[in-house]
Design a protein around this motif. Structure first.
Motif, PDB file in Angstrom:
ATOM      1  N   ARG A 158      47.120   0.297  69.345  1.00 10.11           N
ATOM      2  CA  ARG A 158      46.388   0.621  68.123  1.00 10.11           C
ATOM      3  C   ARG A 158      47.347   1.091  67.043  1.00 10.11           C
ATOM      4  O   ARG A 158      48.288   1.850  67.302  1.00 10.11           O
ATOM      5  CB  ARG A 158      45.345   1.701  68.408  1.00 10.11           C
ATOM      6  CG  ARG A 158      44.446   1.981  67.223  1.00 10.11           C
ATOM      7  CD  ARG A 158      43.349   2.945  67.602  1.00 10.11           C
ATOM      8  NE  ARG A 158      42.550   3.330  66.447  1.00 10.11           N
ATOM      9  CZ  ARG A 158      41.626   4.259  66.460  1.00 10.11           C
ATOM     10  NH1 ARG A 158      41.359   4.912  67.582  1.00 10.11           N
ATOM     11  NH2 ARG A 158      40.957   4.541  65.363  1.00 10.11           N
ATOM     12  N   HIS A 207      43.863  -1.017  62.897  1.00  9.17           N
ATOM     13  CA  HIS A 207      44.177  -2.324  63.476  1.00  9.17           C
ATOM     14  C   HIS A 207      44.503  -2.192  64.965  1.00  9.17           C
ATOM     15  O   HIS A 207      45.031  -1.151  65.409  1.00  9.17           O
ATOM     16  CB  HIS A 207      45.357  -2.973  62.754  1.00  9.17           C
ATOM     17  CG  HIS A 207      45.177  -3.088  61.270  1.00  9.17           C
ATOM     18  ND1 HIS A 207      44.093  -3.699  60.703  1.00  9.17           N
ATOM     19  CD2 HIS A 207      45.961  -2.645  60.240  1.00  9.17           C
ATOM     20  CE1 HIS A 207      44.188  -3.650  59.385  1.00  9.17           C
ATOM     21  NE2 HIS A 207      45.312  -3.005  59.075  1.00  9.17           N
ATOM     22  N   THR A 242      46.698  -3.993  68.173  1.00 10.73           N
ATOM     23  CA  THR A 242      47.923  -4.770  68.347  1.00 10.73           C
ATOM     24  C   THR A 242      47.947  -5.386  69.738  1.00 10.73           C
ATOM     25  O   THR A 242      47.349  -4.863  70.682  1.00 10.73           O
ATOM     26  CB  THR A 242      49.169  -3.887  68.156  1.00 10.73           C
ATOM     27  OG1 THR A 242      49.180  -2.862  69.172  1.00 10.73           O
ATOM     28  CG2 THR A 242      49.182  -3.224  66.786  1.00 10.73           C
ATOM     29  N   ARG A 271      48.265 -12.134  61.831  1.00 12.64           N
ATOM     30  CA  ARG A 271      47.110 -11.287  61.554  1.00 12.64           C
ATOM     31  C   ARG A 271      45.822 -12.068  61.821  1.00 12.64           C
ATOM     32  O   ARG A 271      45.569 -13.093  61.191  1.00 12.64           O
ATOM     33  CB  ARG A 271      47.136 -10.804  60.101  1.00 12.64           C
ATOM     34  CG  ARG A 271      45.990  -9.840  59.738  1.00 12.64           C
ATOM     35  CD  ARG A 271      46.099  -9.463  58.262  1.00 12.64           C
ATOM     36  NE  ARG A 271      47.315  -8.717  58.018  1.00 12.64           N
ATOM     37  CZ  ARG A 271      47.436  -7.394  58.099  1.00 12.64           C
ATOM     38  NH1 ARG A 271      46.365  -6.667  58.438  1.00 12.64           N
ATOM     39  NH2 ARG A 271      48.584  -6.815  57.849  1.00 12.64           N
ATOM     40  N   ARG A 302      42.054 -11.630  61.410  1.00 12.08           N
ATOM     41  CA  ARG A 302      41.208 -10.726  60.642  1.00 12.08           C
ATOM     42  C   ARG A 302      39.875 -10.421  61.348  1.00 12.08           C
ATOM     43  O   ARG A 302      39.274 -11.282  61.977  1.00 12.08           O
ATOM     44  CB  ARG A 302      40.936 -11.300  59.256  1.00 12.08           C
ATOM     45  CG  ARG A 302      42.218 -11.485  58.453  1.00 12.08           C
ATOM     46  CD  ARG A 302      41.944 -11.762  56.988  1.00 12.08           C
ATOM     47  NE  ARG A 302      43.182 -11.915  56.240  1.00 12.08           N
ATOM     48  CZ  ARG A 302      43.929 -10.908  55.790  1.00 12.08           C
ATOM     49  NH1 ARG A 302      43.531  -9.658  56.016  1.00 12.08           N
ATOM     50  NH2 ARG A 302      45.052 -11.128  55.127  1.00 12.08           N
ATOM     51  N   GLY A 327      39.836  -6.006  64.787  1.00 17.11           N
ATOM     52  CA  GLY A 327      40.465  -4.733  65.085  1.00 17.11           C
ATOM     53  C   GLY A 327      39.468  -3.625  65.347  1.00 17.11           C
ATOM     54  O   GLY A 327      38.338  -3.858  65.794  1.00 17.11           O
ATOM     55  N   GLY A 354      38.969  -3.551  61.246  1.00 20.16           N
ATOM     56  CA  GLY A 354      40.344  -3.877  60.909  1.00 20.16           C
ATOM     57  C   GLY A 354      40.736  -5.207  61.534  1.00 20.16           C
ATOM     58  O   GLY A 354      39.886  -5.990  61.965  1.00 20.16           O
ATOM     59  N   ASP A 355      42.031  -5.454  61.616  1.00 21.33           N
ATOM     60  CA  ASP A 355      42.536  -6.741  62.101  1.00 21.33           C
ATOM     61  C   ASP A 355      43.226  -6.586  63.449  1.00 21.33           C
ATOM     62  O   ASP A 355      43.577  -5.475  63.878  1.00 21.33           O
ATOM     63  CB  ASP A 355      43.515  -7.337  61.082  1.00 21.33           C
ATOM     64  CG  ASP A 355      42.889  -7.512  59.708  1.00 21.33           C
ATOM     65  OD1 ASP A 355      41.662  -7.766  59.669  1.00 21.33           O
ATOM     66  OD2 ASP A 355      43.609  -7.381  58.701  1.00 21.33           O
ATOM     67  N   LEU A 364      46.607  -7.582  65.268  1.00 21.83           N
ATOM     68  CA  LEU A 364      47.980  -7.981  64.958  1.00 21.83           C
ATOM     69  C   LEU A 364      48.630  -8.508  66.230  1.00 21.83           C
ATOM     70  O   LEU A 364      48.922  -7.747  67.157  1.00 21.83           O
ATOM     71  CB  LEU A 364      48.758  -6.790  64.399  1.00 21.83           C
ATOM     72  CG  LEU A 364      48.105  -6.069  63.206  1.00 21.83           C
ATOM     73  CD1 LEU A 364      48.971  -4.884  62.758  1.00 21.83           C
ATOM     74  CD2 LEU A 364      47.874  -7.029  62.048  1.00 21.83           C
TER      75      LEU A 364
END
Length: 394
Positions: free
Chosen positions: A290, A294, A296, A337, A339, A342, A351-352, A354
């Protein structure tokens, strides 16, 4: 029902009205009215309704007086006396003001201690208000309960979505035997002689300066008992343990401190409870990380997938995988990314995700793969990768 804790202002309160009964009501009628109101306003049935809490305290106070036949008789006499012409000037009981607005009756004479005055109204008020009724009679101040600290450990997904957890809280509280008074049940308090009922004493600091400190004799309670409580030995304090439900909001971060109002230690003498501060510990996830709002993820790829380009499947938290297009010639460590996949934000959006591509070097090569890789090395031998590195090193 004991006589301890009785206050002088009870003579100005209408306990019959509080219980919703007539002044001529029988003791059984008073008891039935009290039980009905106590059940309807009990704090255990309405934990968050402060109005019902106050009502419960009021009906309990009323029943403690008029629910006892002897005490009720004295209370009625006091109410009759005060109803003949109003209250002393200034609304108090002291001074030389008379009853009835212009009479010559001196209140101090009426309330003279029975030992010096030989009975009369002094006996009445002495019995009704626990003995020694004087102008200096004091009530204990309501004090706020202390703040408490605890820790809650939740999972990675729970931190993103929010969760309600059970917390076992231990705190200092009023002694269950004496209810915080510090005195043996059934005994009467008197004003602390050390602080004269103020709850604090003045200590000299550096000659010309002074500061107020909690009275060492009464501990700030203003009143003292000659017979201490056998359970708390006069401290008025004890330990209580309870389980509460705490709502952890969505999006909480590891190490974040949350404040829960009114969930701390209970207050004394009707004071409000303190607050509870919960430090949240979030466990890690095997796949996702995190970064603020976002998420990860590290995605393993092969060298040909980066060199030639590819379409790869990337997992999402709690949802279906998404397809990620990797262009030919993508460098190792590039982050893409994705979108809307997240963590949830305060406004309800997300969020996104990643996704970082990481080349995986095989530990063992088969004969065909090794032969193909050697052929590739020979084909690219004229393009040394480290030539510029040597020049810059000089």
């Amino acid at each position: 029902m004991g006589d301890d804790g009785i206050r002088s202002d009870w003579a100005t309160k209408d306990f019959y009205k509080e219980l919703g009964v007539a002044k001529t009501a029988s003791q059984d009628e008073i008891k039935k009215a009290y039980r009905k109101l106590a059940r309807a306003n009990h704090p255990d049935s309405h934990p968050d309704d402060t109005a019902k809490h106050d009502k419960f305290k009021a009906v309990a106070e009323a029943y403690d007086v008029i629910g006892d036949a002897d005490k009720r008789a004295k209370y009625d006499q006091a109410r009759e006396l005060f109803g003949r012409g109003g209250y002393p000037a200034g609304g108090g009981f002291g001074g030389g003001a008379g009853f009835g607005g212009g009479g010559n009756v001196n209140v101090e004479d009426l309330l003279r201690d029975r030992a010096g005055g030989g009975g009369g109204f002094g006996d009445l008020f002495g019995d009704l208000f626990g003995g020694g009724f004087t102008q200096s009679r004091r009530t204990q101040r309501a004090t706020r309960g202390g703040d408490l600290e605890t820790t809650a450990t939740i999972g990675f997904t729970e931190a993103l979505e929010g969760v309600t957890v059970s917390l076992r809280i231990s705190s200092d509280s009023a002694c269950a035997t004496c209810h915080g008074t510090g005195g043996k049940p059934g005994t009467q308090p008197h004003v602390c002689p050390t602080c004269d009922g103020s709850g604090f004493v003045t200590a000299s600091v550096g000659g010309a300066f002074s500061m107020n400190e909690t009275c060492p004799t009464c501990g700030g309670r203003q009143l003292v008992y000659d017979d201490p409580c056998p359970t708390c030995h006069g401290t008025g304090r004890g330990q209580s343990a309870r389980t509460i439900q705490a709502k952890i909001p969505a999006g909480v971060k590891d190490g974040q401190r949350i404040r829960l109002r009114g969930k701390g230690a209970p207050g004394d003498h009707g004071g409000p409870a303190g607050d509870l501060y919960v430090t949240v510990k979030v466990t890690g996830h095997r796949v996702f990380g995190r970064k603020g709002e976002h998420l990860t993820i590290d995605v393993p790829v092969s060298f040909p997938e980066l060199a030639l380009g590819a379409e790869i499947k990337v997992p999402t938290l709690g949802g279906a995988p998404v397809t990620l297009k990797v262009p030919a010639g993508t460098p190792n460590g590039r982050t893409f990314r994705i979108r809307g996949k997240g963590a949830e934000k305060r406004d309800g959006t997300k969020g996104d995700l990643l996704a970082t591509v990481e080349v995986q070097v095989p530990g063992n090569l088969g004969p065909e793969a090794k032969q193909a890789l050697e052929a590739y090395a020979a084909a690219t031998a004229d393009a040394p990768l480290r030539a510029g590195l040597y020049d810059e090193a000089r």
